[in-house]
Scaffold this active site. Structure first.
Site, PDB file in Angstrom:
ATOM      1  CD  GLU A   1      -3.153   4.345  10.952  1.00 15.14           C
ATOM      2  OE1 GLU A   1      -2.041   4.526  11.489  1.00 15.14           O
ATOM      3  OE2 GLU A   1      -3.308   3.918   9.771  1.00 15.14           O
TER       4      GLU A   1
ATOM      5  CG  ASP B   1      -0.274   0.034   2.540  1.00 11.78           C
ATOM      6  OD1 ASP B   1       0.055   1.132   3.020  1.00 11.78           O
ATOM      7  OD2 ASP B   1      -0.064  -1.046   3.127  1.00 11.78           O
TER       8      ASP B   1
END
Length: 283
Positions: free
Chosen positions: A173, A82
């Site tokens: 997150e 990613d």
């Protein structure tokens, strides 16, 4: 990772002022359901979206292991990565030559940021033969889940059943700007994620994958198990095994196992062979 008036006297002027009031009301409605502390400015103080990406907060909170991921996992693993603006223009031919078969690309953050390298990364990975997807970096204390999902889908977070596009993904997150859980209660966080997920589903036909860590999920959602039936899990853990999963999920769909390696950006395993990755892309 090595890896911004005169007094209204006419009827037209009155209409303009009415429109401003209506727009202001719409903005206020967009924050409905958030805790008072979450009704903040559209971007946090010191906003640095170029430094925020999937996993940008993980190592600092949870560390990383020097051990390599186990090669004897239950099923065949498919390598991918990613990326975000941190990587700039990516050499996708080289990434594929080094084993990449899929990639997630950061598209957006909050309701004001778009990755300036998104087109090169998203289209470039596709053109190199990778299965690609887009993700959104969540800021749950700045606007509603639905508002951020709409921004995301409107700026690259789409999906098509072409067999080469992964479901959209939500990166949720540790808060890079302050309190770990963004000042939201566990129930408010679950509601925010549900609003984001349902909006993406209504706009694209796919529930988004959820990128998170088990520790963050336990702390900030109360280890809520209600998303496992609909949302693929993209787990972050920089260790030799995925470890304990968030409640409800019995396996991870993708595991971000390291924040550097042979591929640009973060290193990921799709939990299955390539044909299963294609099946995920097709929906």
């Amino acid at each position: 990772m090595p890896h911004r008036a005169p007094v209204l006297r006419t009827s037209a002027g009155l209409l303009r002022r009415t429109a401003v009031v209506a727009a202001t009301g719409a903005l206020l409605l967009g924050t409905a359901g958030l805790a008072p502390a979450a009704q903040a400015a559209p971007t946090p103080a010191g906003f640095h979206p170029e430094r925020d990406f999937a996993g940008s907060t993980v190592a600092a909170h949870e560390g990383r292991s020097a051990e390599a991921p186990l090669t004897s996992l239950a099923v065949t693993q498919t390598l991918g990565n990613d990326v975000s603006s941190w990587q700039g223009n990516v050499n996708w031919a080289a990434a594929k030559a080094n084993g990449a078969r899929f990639s997630y690309v950061k598209a957006t953050e909050g309701t004001s940021y778009t990755n300036p390298y998104f087109a090169q990364q998203y289209n470039g990975s596709y053109n190199a033969g990778l299965i690609r997807g887009a993700y959104h970096f969540a800021l749950p204390n700045t606007s509603s889940g639905s508002t951020q999902a709409t921004w995301f889908v409107n700026h690259g977070g789409g999906w098509s059943a072409d067999g080469k596009t992964l479901p959209p993904a939500l990166d949720i997150e540790y808060n890079p700007y302050g309190a770990t859980c963004y000042g939201l209660s566990q129930s408010a966080m679950v509601s925010w994620i549900r609003s984001f997920s349902d909006t993406v589903r209504s706009r694209t036909g796919r529930y988004p994958a959820i990128y998170t860590t088990t520790n963050w999920w336990q702390q900030c959602t109360g280890n809520n198990a209600s998303f496992a039936a609909t949302n693929p899990l993209w787990l972050a853990r920089y260790a030799s095994t995925p470890g304990t999963l968030p409640a409800g999920w019995t396996y991870q769909t993708i595991w971000q196992f390291a924040d550097s390696g042979v591929l640009p950006g973060d290193q990921n395993y799709f939990n299955g062979a390539y044909d299963r990755l294609q099946a995920l892309a097709k929906g």
